[in-house]
Design a protein around this motif. Structure first.
Motif, PDB file in Angstrom:
ATOM      1  N   CYS A 146      32.602  47.131  39.878  1.00  0.00           N
ATOM      2  CA  CYS A 146      31.668  46.407  39.008  1.00  0.00           C
ATOM      3  C   CYS A 146      31.680  44.911  39.304  1.00  0.00           C
ATOM      4  N   LYS A 147      30.586  44.258  38.944  1.00  0.00           N
ATOM      5  CA  LYS A 147      30.474  42.821  39.099  1.00  0.00           C
ATOM      6  C   LYS A 147      31.403  42.116  38.107  1.00  0.00           C
ATOM      7  N   LEU A 152      34.025  41.269  32.876  1.00  0.00           N
ATOM      8  CA  LEU A 152      34.357  40.330  31.820  1.00  0.00           C
ATOM      9  C   LEU A 152      33.774  40.784  30.484  1.00  0.00           C
ATOM     10  N   ALA A 153      32.540  41.291  30.497  1.00  0.00           N
ATOM     11  CA  ALA A 153      31.931  41.797  29.263  1.00  0.00           C
ATOM     12  C   ALA A 153      32.769  42.936  28.692  1.00  0.00           C
ATOM     13  N   ARG A 154      33.213  43.854  29.553  1.00  0.00           N
ATOM     14  CA  ARG A 154      34.052  44.960  29.083  1.00  0.00           C
ATOM     15  C   ARG A 154      35.353  44.448  28.490  1.00  0.00           C
ATOM     16  N   TRP A 155      35.981  43.498  29.170  1.00  0.00           N
ATOM     17  CA  TRP A 155      37.259  42.979  28.694  1.00  0.00           C
ATOM     18  C   TRP A 155      37.105  42.309  27.341  1.00  0.00           C
ATOM     19  N   LEU A 156      36.055  41.543  27.167  1.00  0.00           N
ATOM     20  CA  LEU A 156      35.808  40.887  25.883  1.00  0.00           C
ATOM     21  C   LEU A 156      35.579  41.911  24.775  1.00  0.00           C
ATOM     22  N   LEU A 157      34.883  42.986  25.091  1.00  0.00           N
ATOM     23  CA  LEU A 157      34.660  44.043  24.112  1.00  0.00           C
ATOM     24  C   LEU A 157      35.970  44.734  23.732  1.00  0.00           C
ATOM     25  N   ILE A 170      41.923  32.480  24.623  1.00  0.00           N
ATOM     26  CA  ILE A 170      42.239  32.771  26.023  1.00  0.00           C
ATOM     27  C   ILE A 170      41.793  31.601  26.889  1.00  0.00           C
ATOM     28  N   THR A 171      42.528  31.305  27.950  1.00  0.00           N
ATOM     29  CA  THR A 171      42.139  30.262  28.893  1.00  0.00           C
ATOM     30  C   THR A 171      41.478  30.888  30.108  1.00  0.00           C
ATOM     31  N   HIS A 172      40.736  30.066  30.877  1.00  0.00           N
ATOM     32  CA  HIS A 172      40.110  30.550  32.108  1.00  0.00           C
ATOM     33  C   HIS A 172      41.176  31.042  33.091  1.00  0.00           C
ATOM     34  N   GLU A 173      42.288  30.325  33.152  1.00  0.00           N
ATOM     35  CA  GLU A 173      43.354  30.707  34.078  1.00  0.00           C
ATOM     36  C   GLU A 173      43.911  32.089  33.725  1.00  0.00           C
ATOM     37  N   TYR A 174      44.120  32.321  32.445  1.00  0.00           N
ATOM     38  CA  TYR A 174      44.657  33.600  31.998  1.00  0.00           C
ATOM     39  C   TYR A 174      43.644  34.720  32.229  1.00  0.00           C
ATOM     40  N   LEU A 175      42.369  34.416  32.009  1.00  0.00           N
ATOM     41  CA  LEU A 175      41.321  35.400  32.262  1.00  0.00           C
ATOM     42  C   LEU A 175      41.302  35.805  33.736  1.00  0.00           C
ATOM     43  N   SER A 176      41.553  34.874  34.622  1.00  0.00           N
ATOM     44  CA  SER A 176      41.549  35.203  36.050  1.00  0.00           C
ATOM     45  C   SER A 176      42.654  36.196  36.385  1.00  0.00           C
ATOM     46  N   VAL A 177      43.798  36.086  35.694  1.00  0.00           N
ATOM     47  CA  VAL A 177      44.875  37.056  35.888  1.00  0.00           C
ATOM     48  C   VAL A 177      44.469  38.409  35.311  1.00  0.00           C
ATOM     49  N   MET A 178      43.881  38.389  34.120  1.00  0.00           N
ATOM     50  CA  MET A 178      43.499  39.632  33.472  1.00  0.00           C
ATOM     51  C   MET A 178      42.500  40.430  34.308  1.00  0.00           C
ATOM     52  N   LEU A 179      41.573  39.712  34.969  1.00  0.00           N
ATOM     53  CA  LEU A 179      40.516  40.386  35.727  1.00  0.00           C
ATOM     54  C   LEU A 179      40.837  40.496  37.216  1.00  0.00           C
ATOM     55  N   GLY A 180      41.895  39.830  37.655  1.00  0.00           N
ATOM     56  CA  GLY A 180      42.268  39.895  39.060  1.00  0.00           C
ATOM     57  C   GLY A 180      41.288  39.181  39.965  1.00  0.00           C
ATOM     58  N   VAL A 181      40.714  38.061  39.490  1.00  0.00           N
ATOM     59  CA  VAL A 181      39.754  37.290  40.279  1.00  0.00           C
ATOM     60  C   VAL A 181      40.173  35.823  40.247  1.00  0.00           C
ATOM     61  N   ARG A 182      39.540  35.014  41.095  1.00  0.00           N
ATOM     62  CA  ARG A 182      39.835  33.591  41.119  1.00  0.00           C
ATOM     63  C   ARG A 182      39.259  32.899  39.891  1.00  0.00           C
ATOM     64  N   GLY A 185      35.521  32.020  39.704  1.00  0.00           N
ATOM     65  CA  GLY A 185      34.663  33.171  39.432  1.00  0.00           C
ATOM     66  C   GLY A 185      34.570  33.464  37.945  1.00  0.00           C
ATOM     67  N   VAL A 186      35.691  33.298  37.232  1.00  0.00           N
ATOM     68  CA  VAL A 186      35.692  33.489  35.787  1.00  0.00           C
ATOM     69  C   VAL A 186      34.809  32.447  35.113  1.00  0.00           C
ATOM     70  N   THR A 187      34.932  31.206  35.554  1.00  0.00           N
ATOM     71  CA  THR A 187      34.138  30.130  34.964  1.00  0.00           C
ATOM     72  C   THR A 187      32.648  30.398  35.123  1.00  0.00           C
ATOM     73  N   VAL A 188      32.229  30.807  36.317  1.00  0.00           N
ATOM     74  CA  VAL A 188      30.816  31.101  36.563  1.00  0.00           C
ATOM     75  C   VAL A 188      30.351  32.267  35.697  1.00  0.00           C
ATOM     76  N   ALA A 189      31.175  33.315  35.597  1.00  0.00           N
ATOM     77  CA  ALA A 189      30.799  34.483  34.790  1.00  0.00           C
ATOM     78  C   ALA A 189      30.674  34.118  33.316  1.00  0.00           C
ATOM     79  N   LEU A 190      31.594  33.313  32.813  1.00  0.00           N
ATOM     80  CA  LEU A 190      31.513  32.870  31.420  1.00  0.00           C
ATOM     81  C   LEU A 190      30.246  32.052  31.178  1.00  0.00           C
ATOM     82  N   GLN A 191      29.927  31.191  32.108  1.00  0.00           N
ATOM     83  CA  GLN A 191      28.715  30.378  31.970  1.00  0.00           C
ATOM     84  C   GLN A 191      27.469  31.253  31.952  1.00  0.00           C
ATOM     85  N   MET A 192      27.447  32.273  32.801  1.00  0.00           N
ATOM     86  CA  MET A 192      26.302  33.165  32.847  1.00  0.00           C
ATOM     87  C   MET A 192      26.153  33.937  31.532  1.00  0.00           C
ATOM     88  N   ILE A 193      27.272  34.461  31.011  1.00  0.00           N
ATOM     89  CA  ILE A 193      27.225  35.222  29.761  1.00  0.00           C
ATOM     90  C   ILE A 193      26.865  34.312  28.594  1.00  0.00           C
TER      91      ILE A 193
END
Length: 250
Positions: A146-147, A152-157, A170-182, A185-193
């Motif tokens: 998945c993209k 990220l949407a699933r994790w937030l749910l 939650i911080t962006h850094e911690y989210l990157s660990v949770m999702l296994g991405v840089r 990438g988390v910052t861009v995804a959060l901005q899009m959502i």
């Protein structure tokens, strides 16, 4: 500590047969767990079993070179110590507090004694362990196929299912660990959502504004493990009261 069944805010404790619960009820004690408190360490003996009443714990897998990603989330619907239910005494992955939590905790030796005494207790808890396994296998599939914004949407749910209110600390850094991405990438995804009006991202927290919109964005990645939990364990009847949370460091 005098604990009554109708006061439990952990869904498993509420559903355990009263006779089985009596086997370890005297040994349960209340604790408050701060952010990043370790509950289990991969390869080490499990010392205690935690039944969260609020907050969140993350089960995180690591590689030798330091890469890590979340493989499971535990809130008031579950427990730590799954390996004990399956007959092992060592943790396969790290488990630590992701959001400050209240929990009821019991020593592993006392928990195992109860399991050895009652086949019905082990049988019930194995249903939860199976539900958690389903969650973990779906996480592997979704992280591979998945993209980032869908993940990220699933994790937030999943977090929203386990906390009171719509605020996830939650911080962006911690989210990157949770999702296994840089982190970028988390910052861009959060901005899009956030641009779609589904969330409001603040420093150190995410506020959910449109849950139905997040489910649509998750694109089928959310819902099936949750349905399996309901089939295997049951509906969540009572939301827990969350303890005050400290703001995490950026």
């Amino acid at each position: 500590m005098d604990l009554h069944l109708d006061t439990y805010k952990n869904a498993l404790l509420r559903r355990i047969d009263p006779g089985d619960l009596d086997l370890f009820k005297p040994y349960l004690r209340h604790t408050v767990l701060e952010l990043r408190t370790p509950l289990e360490t991969a390869g080490h003996e499990i010392e205690c079993v935690y039944f969260p009443c609020s907050g969140l714990a993350s089960v995180v897998a690591k590689k030798i070179r330091g890469a890590e990603a979340e493989v499971g989330v535990i809130g008031f619907e579950g427990m730590t110590g799954s390996a004990l239910v399956m007959g092992d005494d060592r943790a396969s992955h790290d488990c630590f507090i992701q959001m400050a939590s209240e929990a009821l905790v019991i020593d592993a030796s006392q928990f195992k004694a109860a399991l050895d005494t009652s086949e019905t207790l082990r049988s019930f808890l194995m249903r939860y362990v199976h539900a958690f396994h389903i969650q973990a296998t779906y996480t592997a599939l979704i992280n591979a196929r998945c993209k980032i914004e869908e993940r990220l949407a699933r994790w937030l749910l999943m977090c929203d299912d386990r906390v009171v209110g719509n605020r996830i600390v939650i911080t962006h850094e911690y989210l990157s660990v949770m999702l296994g991405v840089r982190r970028p990438g988390v910052t861009v995804a959060l901005q899009m959502i956030e641009g779609r009006g589904l969330i409001q991202a603040r420093r150190g927290e995410v506020v959910i504004r449109d849950r139905k919109g997040l489910i649509n964005l998750a694109n089928g990645s959310y819902g099936e493990p949750e349905a399996e939990y309901r089939r295997l364990v049951g509906e969540i009847e009572i939301q827990p009261q969350i303890v005050p949370q400290r703001e995490p460091s950026p």
